[in-house]
Design a protein around this motif. Structure first.
Motif, mmCIF file in Angstrom:
data_model
loop_
_atom_site.group_PDB
_atom_site.id
_atom_site.type_symbol
_atom_site.label_atom_id
_atom_site.label_comp_id
_atom_site.label_asym_id
_atom_site.label_seq_id
_atom_site.Cartn_x
_atom_site.Cartn_y
_atom_site.Cartn_z
ATOM 1 N N VAL A 35 0.852 -1.196 0.000
ATOM 2 C CA VAL A 35 0.000 0.000 0.000
ATOM 3 C C VAL A 35 0.884 1.240 0.000
ATOM 4 N N ASP A 36 0.270 2.401 -0.118
ATOM 5 C CA ASP A 36 1.041 3.637 -0.116
ATOM 6 C C ASP A 36 1.842 3.773 1.172
ATOM 7 N N MET A 37 2.988 4.410 1.072
ATOM 8 C CA MET A 37 3.855 4.603 2.224
ATOM 9 C C MET A 37 3.255 5.654 3.151
ATOM 10 N N THR A 38 3.191 5.328 4.454
ATOM 11 C CA THR A 38 2.711 6.287 5.444
ATOM 12 C C THR A 38 3.861 6.947 6.191
ATOM 13 N N GLY A 39 5.047 6.341 6.117
ATOM 14 C CA GLY A 39 6.233 6.914 6.742
ATOM 15 C C GLY A 39 7.270 7.221 5.684
ATOM 16 N N LYS A 40 8.474 7.529 6.125
ATOM 17 C CA LYS A 40 9.546 7.840 5.180
ATOM 18 C C LYS A 40 10.366 6.615 4.807
ATOM 19 N N VAL A 41 10.107 5.505 5.498
ATOM 20 C CA VAL A 41 10.825 4.254 5.211
ATOM 21 C C VAL A 41 9.822 3.112 5.144
ATOM 22 N N LEU A 42 10.011 2.244 4.156
ATOM 23 C CA LEU A 42 9.234 1.015 4.035
ATOM 24 C C LEU A 42 10.245 -0.126 3.944
ATOM 25 N N VAL A 43 10.009 -1.181 4.713
ATOM 26 C CA VAL A 43 10.922 -2.330 4.708
ATOM 27 C C VAL A 43 10.168 -3.553 4.182
ATOM 28 N N ALA A 44 10.817 -4.276 3.273
ATOM 29 C CA ALA A 44 10.209 -5.464 2.673
ATOM 30 C C ALA A 44 11.147 -6.658 2.802
ATOM 31 N N ALA A 45 10.563 -7.828 2.682
ATOM 32 C CA ALA A 45 11.326 -9.086 2.754
ATOM 33 C C ALA A 45 10.973 -9.947 1.549
ATOM 34 N N GLY A 46 11.428 -11.200 1.579
ATOM 35 C CA GLY A 46 11.120 -12.124 0.502
ATOM 36 C C GLY A 46 9.634 -12.431 0.430
ATOM 37 N N TRP A 47 9.185 -12.764 -0.764
ATOM 38 C CA TRP A 47 7.759 -12.989 -1.016
ATOM 39 C C TRP A 47 7.424 -14.478 -1.084
ATOM 40 N N LYS A 48 7.943 -15.156 -2.109
ATOM 41 C CA LYS A 48 7.603 -16.557 -2.311
ATOM 42 C C LYS A 48 8.704 -17.224 -3.144
ATOM 43 N N PRO A 49 8.666 -18.563 -3.284
ATOM 44 C CA PRO A 49 9.692 -19.261 -4.062
ATOM 45 C C PRO A 49 9.713 -18.848 -5.532
ATOM 46 N N GLY A 50 10.882 -19.055 -6.153
ATOM 47 C CA GLY A 50 11.009 -18.810 -7.587
ATOM 48 C C GLY A 50 11.967 -17.707 -7.937
ATOM 49 N N PHE A 51 12.400 -16.959 -6.928
ATOM 50 C CA PHE A 51 13.323 -15.842 -7.162
ATOM 51 C C PHE A 51 13.829 -15.346 -5.806
ATOM 52 N N SER A 52 14.788 -14.433 -5.848
ATOM 53 C CA SER A 52 15.330 -13.878 -4.616
ATOM 54 C C SER A 52 14.629 -12.567 -4.265
ATOM 55 N N SER A 53 15.060 -11.952 -3.167
ATOM 56 C CA SER A 53 14.483 -10.667 -2.761
ATOM 57 C C SER A 53 14.829 -9.551 -3.755
ATOM 58 N N ASP A 54 15.817 -9.767 -4.633
ATOM 59 C CA ASP A 54 16.094 -8.785 -5.692
ATOM 60 C C ASP A 54 14.845 -8.540 -6.535
ATOM 61 N N ASN A 55 14.117 -9.611 -6.810
ATOM 62 C CA ASN A 55 12.918 -9.476 -7.643
ATOM 63 C C ASN A 55 11.846 -8.657 -6.936
ATOM 64 N N ASP A 56 11.758 -8.814 -5.610
ATOM 65 C CA ASP A 56 10.813 -8.015 -4.847
ATOM 66 C C ASP A 56 11.180 -6.539 -4.933
ATOM 67 N N ALA A 57 12.482 -6.246 -4.945
ATOM 68 C CA ALA A 57 12.932 -4.860 -5.074
ATOM 69 C C ALA A 57 12.499 -4.270 -6.420
ATOM 70 N N VAL A 58 12.603 -5.067 -7.476
ATOM 71 C CA VAL A 58 12.193 -4.605 -8.804
ATOM 72 C C VAL A 58 10.686 -4.357 -8.837
ATOM 73 N N LEU A 59 9.918 -5.270 -8.258
ATOM 74 C CA LEU A 59 8.460 -5.114 -8.246
ATOM 75 C C LEU A 59 8.036 -3.889 -7.438
#
Length: 231
Positions: A109-133
């Motif tokens: 969802v839209d960012m409510t603060g100045k920082v958003l932290v994400a982790a891995g999503w699901k199998p099939g790729f690394s967290s790099d792909n989450d960064a691209v998405l």
């Protein structure tokens, strides 16, 4: 201005948690947040040492018990390690990060603060792909990929002494280097699945040494830096 950083697990927790690095990293980020009212960050945190240790244990125990190790299961183990590391980074950001760790970049969802932290999503790729998405979702034009290598090389420099560092490379040439297939724990500068999507988006990716925080300052300020620009 939103800056997306793929924060490699190899620098957050190479074996144990690198407390000295995280202390300095958080101080650097706070410096930018306090001096630039428009600056916002998205951090996507990798699995690092915990992921490798648990994946290795899974494969070795499976071999002994006669059960075939499945890539899908190994990937899920890695995903859980990213979530542990991400929760730590989120906690260290304090009031700057007011939202829970993102575990599905397609539902962010839209960012409510100045920082958003994400982790891995699901199998099939690394967290790099989450960064691209997430870069796609929040319309960032680049991803800073911080890991334990300072530049992309023409080959693995640990195996080939003739390998040469690369300052800039196109997506087609980079994808030739890393291939198209992802396997859990694959050691490449940027995940092949993420690379394919980044190429489709025309996204710029900067690969640089994560522990060189003075170099990171230069990247964030738009100054000349040491690293590899892909795209």
């Amino acid at each position: 201005m939103i800056t997306v950083i793929s924060l490699g697990g190899s620098i957050v927790a190479p074996d144990a948690v690198d407390e000295a690095f995280l202390k300095n990293f958080v101080s650097l980020i706070r410096e930018f947040l306090e001096t630039d009212a428009e600056r916002r960050f998205i951090f996507v945190v990798g699995g690092g040492g915990p992921a490798r240790v648990y994946q290795k244990a899974y494969r070795e125990i499976s071999a002994v018990t006669g059960k075939k190790a499945e890539n899908n299961e190994a990937d899920w183990i890695g995903v859980m390690a990213t979530r542990l590391n991400a929760q730590l980074v989120r906690a260290l950001m304090g009031a700057w990060c007011s939202q829970d760790v993102v575990t599905d970049p397609t539902q962010a969802v839209d960012m409510t603060g100045k920082v958003l932290v994400a982790a891995g999503w699901k199998p099939g790729f690394s967290s790099d792909n989450d960064a691209v998405l997430l870069a796609e979702r929040f319309r960032a034009d680049s991803v800073i990929n911080l890991s334990n290598i300072e530049r992309v090389y023409t080959d693995d420099p640990k195996k080939n002494p003739q390998a040469k560092p690369i300052d800039a490379i196109s997506w087609p040439d980079f994808r030739t280097l890393v291939g198209d297939e992802w396997t859990p724990g694959k050691n490449v500068p940027f995940d092949p699945v993420a690379s394919r999507r980044a190429a489709e988006l025309g996204l710029r990716v900067i690969c640089a040494a994560g522990r060189d925080l003075e170099n990171l300052k230069k990247i964030l300020r738009g100054e000349k830096f040491l690293g590899t620009t892909i795209g």
